[in-house]
Write a protein that holds these residues in place. Structure first.
Motif, short mmCIF file in Angstrom:
data_model
loop_
_atom_site.label_atom_id
_atom_site.label_comp_id
_atom_site.label_asym_id
_atom_site.label_seq_id
_atom_site.Cartn_x
_atom_site.Cartn_y
_atom_site.Cartn_z
N ASN A 93 0.82 -1.21 0.00
CA ASN A 93 0.00 0.00 0.00
C ASN A 93 0.85 1.27 0.00
OD1 ASN A 93 -2.99 -0.98 0.65
ND2 ASN A 93 -1.58 -2.23 1.86
N TYR A 94 0.68 2.05 -1.02
CA TYR A 94 1.24 3.40 -1.04
C TYR A 94 0.55 4.18 -2.15
CZ TYR A 94 4.29 1.91 -4.96
OH TYR A 94 4.79 1.45 -6.16
N TYR A 96 0.58 6.76 -5.28
CA TYR A 96 1.28 7.48 -6.34
C TYR A 96 0.33 7.52 -7.52
CZ TYR A 96 5.20 9.64 -8.66
OH TYR A 96 6.02 10.56 -9.29
N GLU A 289 11.22 4.45 2.51
CA GLU A 289 10.35 3.82 3.49
C GLU A 289 10.89 2.45 3.88
OE1 GLU A 289 9.33 4.68 0.45
OE2 GLU A 289 7.55 5.95 0.52
N ASP A 293 6.26 0.38 6.43
CA ASP A 293 5.55 1.58 6.02
C ASP A 293 4.59 1.30 4.87
OD1 ASP A 293 8.42 3.70 6.58
OD2 ASP A 293 6.80 3.13 7.93
N TYR A 294 4.78 0.21 4.17
CA TYR A 294 3.90 -0.14 3.07
C TYR A 294 2.62 -0.84 3.55
CZ TYR A 294 7.70 0.90 -0.20
OH TYR A 294 8.68 1.52 -0.93
#
Length: 502
Positions: A93-94, A96, A289, A293-294
């Motif tokens: 998950n991130y 962009y 990261e 963090d993902y």
């Protein structure tokens, strides 16, 4: 940091040991995307190869591409990896803009292949073993084009265009274990590894692996540690390096940059960096990261994958000869050194040479034409050797005409000129241009007589026993016949006319 701010490479290695990690993304050559039926054709109109699934629209469900899974297993086997008996996908998950779902379907703690290695051969023949941590399946993102800035990056751009055709194309990410012990040869090892991996991927037939088209991209991780220390230093990650030369340059620059920062008492920041082709430097991108963090979690819409052992072993048995083993076999057959084979590999000439030999040429002649005249043409045009508009069979025919005495090397180059210009096959060009060697004794004898008459001083030297001077007369004959005389026969006639024997 500019090049002038760096410490020398030698000084960096005098104080530190480099440690590398290479992450290579391979875009598979499947006809459809990893989790939907959209086409993967290059060059299509932007956003014309999309559907609710690869755009992440509500209610759409993914389905795994079976060919993508098979390709992943074959890559893992070729890299001497263990193949998982059970694995699953995860959501990375991130946010962009080029990732329409706001997460990437990937694999995290359960990759399909793990714990392998790849042996790579350096220019001097030394073999260096690179450990493979994992090879896992995932999907590619879309493509962002930033408009209005000076660098083509998002900073300074007035707006960005998004093309989601590439979003969802199958990728295999291959991650090395920490590469230690390369020392001063670290940049060379990095380049050799990516080159060997590219050849392996091509041999498997799962991707064309063309770096200039983004089908194979490398993230270069570099850290330094003082001599004698076991703990790794802080790493930087140079993203999306897209040529073998750039991989080598990025490693070298980062070693020098890290050493300069540490030498001044500074601290290395764990970050992503951008490589600049024009000057061989890197610049900061963003702070990197950590994995947590993902917010990885198992993909709820895809069932786990459990490759049957019988199927895996069948794929293992069908693996082709590895590129390294094949090159070593060809090197012995061709009678050349490891360095010469490496030169052929670097020039992209191994396959054209092999095909030319299969078309009837001997190994020495095939190598001469591809690594000489044709490599020069490719360099001048800035294209790959294999993309020149000439086939191995045509090169073999030119070699045969030279071997038969119908052409010399100079005339052979003119024939190649004609083939590259689209004038036809070698025999057609020879006839159209009148390029055959002059063997007619009358015409050749007349040219010899003219050369002797025009160069009396040289002729006297030859009569006096200085037969080496006959070369000047042969040169005059060649000039008079536009390079088409049989040079060996011309020399024989010159010596006969001047009453000299050897």
């Amino acid at each position: 940091m500019t090049v002038t701010d760096l410490v020398s490479y030698e000084d960096a290695l005098a104080s530190y040991d480099p440690v590398m990690g290479l992450e290579v993304h391979v875009e598979l050559g499947t006809k459809t995307k990893m989790f939907c039926g959209c086409a993967t054709t290059l060059g299509a109109e932007p956003n014309s190869q999309t559907c609710p699934t690869c755009l992440g629209l509500p209610g759409s469900l993914p389905v795994v591409n079976a060919t993508g899974v098979e390709s992943a297993v074959r890559i893992g086997l070729a890299l001497n990896c263990e193949i998982a008996e059970w694995c699953r996908f995860a959501r990375k998950n991130y946010f962009y803009p080029d990732m329409p779902k706001n997460f990437q379907t990937s694999q995290y703690d359960e990759p399909i292949a793990f714990d392998g290695y790849l042996d790579v051969q350096l220019a001097d023949g030394e073999v260096f073993r690179v450990g493979i941590e994992r090879a896992h399946m995932e999907e590619d993102t879309g493509k962002s084009t930033h408009i209005g800035g000076a660098t083509g990056r998002i900073h300074g751009a007035s707006h960005s265009l998004l093309d989601y055709n590439r979003a969802g194309i199958p990728l295999i990410e291959i991650v090395t274990k920490p590469i230690e012990g390369a020392g001063a040869r670290a940049p060379e090892v990095a380049r050799a590894y990516v080159a060997e991996l590219r050849e392996l991927i091509r041999a498997l037939g799962v991707s064309e692996a063309r770096m200039e088209m983004g089908q194979l991209r490398c993230d270069v991780n570099v850290s330094l540690r003082p001599h004698g220390r076991e703990a790794f230093g802080t790493r930087s990650e140079t993203k999306n390096v897209n040529s073998l030369r750039s991989v080598e340059r990025a490693v070298r620059f980062e070693i020098q940059r890290h050493a300069a920062v540490l030498g001044d008492g500074g601290t290395i920041v764990q970050e992503t960096r951008h490589f600049h082709e024009d000057n061989g430097t890197t610049t900061s991108g963003r702070v990197k990261e950590e994995a947590e963090d993902y917010r990885y979690f198992p993909e709820p819409d895809l069932v786990p994958i459990a490759p049957e052992r019988e199927w895996v072993e069948r794929l293992r048995a069908e693996l082709p000869e590895t590129p390294l083993a094949r090159r070593n076999r060809l090197r012995e057959e061709w009678g050349i050194s490891a360095h010469e084979m490496q030169s052929a590999l670097n020039a992209g000439a191994v396959e054209p040479i092999t095909a030319t030999i299969e078309a009837g040429a001997d190994a020495a002649a095939a190598r001469k034409w591809w690594l000489g005249e044709l490599a020069r043409r490719a360099n001048e045009q800035g294209v790959e050797l294999a993309s020149l508009p000439i086939t191995p069979a045509q090169v073999a025919r030119v070699a045969a005409l030279v071997a038969a005495g119908e052409l010399n090397d100079k005339l052979g180059r003119q024939v190649i000129d004609g083939v590259l210009a689209g004038e036809g096959d070698p025999d057609t060009i020879v006839e159209k241009r009148g390029l055959r060697i002059v063997k007619d004794e009358g015409a050749l004898g007349a040219a010899v007589d003219e050369a002797i008459a025009a160069n009396p001083a040289v002729a006297d030297k030859v009569r006096g026993g200085k037969t080496a001077a006959a070369g000047a007369l042969v040169g005059a004959v060649m000039k008079a016949t536009r390079g088409q005389a049989d040079a060996a026969r011309a020399r024989e006639l010159i010596l006969e006319r001047l009453g000299v024997t050897e």
